[in-house]
Design an enzyme around this catalytic site. Structure first.
Site, mmCIF file in Angstrom:
data_model
loop_
_atom_site.group_PDB
_atom_site.id
_atom_site.type_symbol
_atom_site.label_atom_id
_atom_site.label_comp_id
_atom_site.label_asym_id
_atom_site.label_seq_id
_atom_site.Cartn_x
_atom_site.Cartn_y
_atom_site.Cartn_z
ATOM 1 N N ASP A 66 0.875 -1.174 0.000
ATOM 2 C CA ASP A 66 0.000 0.000 0.000
ATOM 3 C C ASP A 66 0.912 1.224 0.000
ATOM 4 O OD1 ASP A 66 -1.559 2.179 0.637
ATOM 5 O OD2 ASP A 66 -2.588 1.226 2.328
ATOM 6 N N TYR B 274 -11.868 12.309 -3.471
ATOM 7 C CA TYR B 274 -11.061 12.048 -4.674
ATOM 8 C C TYR B 274 -10.544 13.370 -5.255
ATOM 9 C CZ TYR B 274 -9.855 10.117 -9.291
ATOM 10 O OH TYR B 274 -9.194 9.737 -10.441
#
Ligand code: UDP
Length: 332
Positions: free
Chosen positions: A58, A147
């Site tokens: 990640d 986002y």
């Protein structure tokens, strides 16, 4: 001169196509992905390639990459609205911490860094088509902001790194992209409509369908990203297809292309869904010699064939690939 490039998010829809194109031209690729929205199957065919290395991580937590790197492409992020709305904190983390890690690694290695930013930085645009000089109209606290603002922050960080530390960094603003390796459950408009049409289910048009999008086929998009990477531009540079359609037009195109019996149903419009979107690509075409060449029907037919196999549904009955004539690569 070939290089050894890190592709953050290389297991994703766009990232895996980037790995393919970089390897095809002789570069080595280190693909880093946590497969939260990407898929192992997207890069399974590269497993035996001598130039390909896969690192499962990640990037908002760690970037465990060994050896010299000459380029860093940061494409790690959920990109489909349902995906980022389901992972709000992870989306903000990968746009902020992930971008910082990628920039620091690029700086340490003297590598070029390319940020995959987005047309979402323009929000619901008041300027149409969108030029790179437009600052955008984004709701900073709405659901989509996880986002939009992550990408806006990522752009700011990239440019600050460039200005203060001299990191060789560039920003691409990617507009709606579609093609093979969209997940059947991705939730974006093209995969939804194609699967619904193939299964004879109603196409789910959100709102009245008058909102517009400009759809770029994935091979064109990746070619544009590499052209920007190979240049000395810092951007931001819009990389998208300026052919604009309403969502309703797209629905009718899909039904017609597949010879489907599907009807259309209207569902509520998601919060802050942009009413229109179309890139001005003057900068990309003038400075990079890049523009998209794949006709919508050609790209849709290829995507339909992929989704049919992936989702195990009946293949489209009316293939038209090559029939639209505007696409060199369709004649391969
Ligand atoms: N959309 C739709 N039906 C769907 C999925 C999406 O009408 O099943 C609409 C959505 O509201 C938006 C456009 O299609 O106006 C593009 O949506 P997508 O999720 O593909 O990407 P976005 O541009 O919103 O990031």
């Amino acid at each position: 001169m070939s290089g050894r490039h890190l592709v953050m998010g290389g297991g994703g829809f766009l990232g895996s196509h980037l790995c393919d194109q970089l390897l095809a031209r002789g570069d080595q690729v280190v693909c880093v992905d946590d497969f939260s929205t990407g898929r192992r199957s997207n890069v399974a065919h590269l497993g035996e390639h001598p130039g390909f290395t896969l690192v499962e991580a990640d990037v908002s937590v760690e970037l465990p990459v060994e050896g010299m790197v000459t380029g860093v492409f940061h494409l790690a992020s959920p990109a489909s609205p349902p995906d980022y709305l389901a992972r709000p904190l992870q989306t903000l983390a990968v746009g902020s911490e992930g971008t910082r890690r990628g920039l620091e690694l690029a700086h340490r290695h003297g590598a070029r860094f390319l940020l995959a930013s987005t047309s979402e930085v323009y929000g619901d645009p008041e300027v149409h088509p969108q030029t790179e000089s437009y600052w955008g109209n984004v709701n900073p606290v709405g659901p989509r902001s996880v986002y939009d603002e992550a990408k806006r922050f990522a752009e700011a960080l990239t440019m600050a790194h460039r200005r203060t530390l001299g990191t060789d960094a560039a920003v691409a603003r990617i507009f709606n992209t579609y093609g093979p390796r969209l997940r059947p459950d991705d939730g974006r408009v093209v995969s939804n409509f194609l699967l619904q049409a193939m299964q004879g289910e109603p196409l789910t048009v959100y709102g009245d369908g008058s909102q517009t999008r400009s759809l770029c086929y994935v091979d064109d998009e990746v070619r544009g990203l590499i052209a920007l990477f190979d240049s000395d531009l810092s951007g931001p540079v819009n990389v998208g297809n300026p052919d604009e359609y309403t969502v309703l037009q797209l629905a009718h195109t899909v039904v017609e292309l597949l010879g489907s019996s599907s009807t259309i149903v209207h569902l509520p419009l998601p919060a802050d869904d942009p009413t229109r979107r179309r890139p001005d690509i003057t900068l990309a075409s003038d400075a990079l010699g890049w523009w998209p060449t794949t006709a919508l029907e050609v790209g849709l037919a290829r995507t339909a064939a992929y989704l049919a196999e992936d989702a195990g549904v009946t293949a489209p009955t009316r293939p038209t690939a090559g029939g639209a004539g505007a696409d060199d690569s369709a004649r391969e």
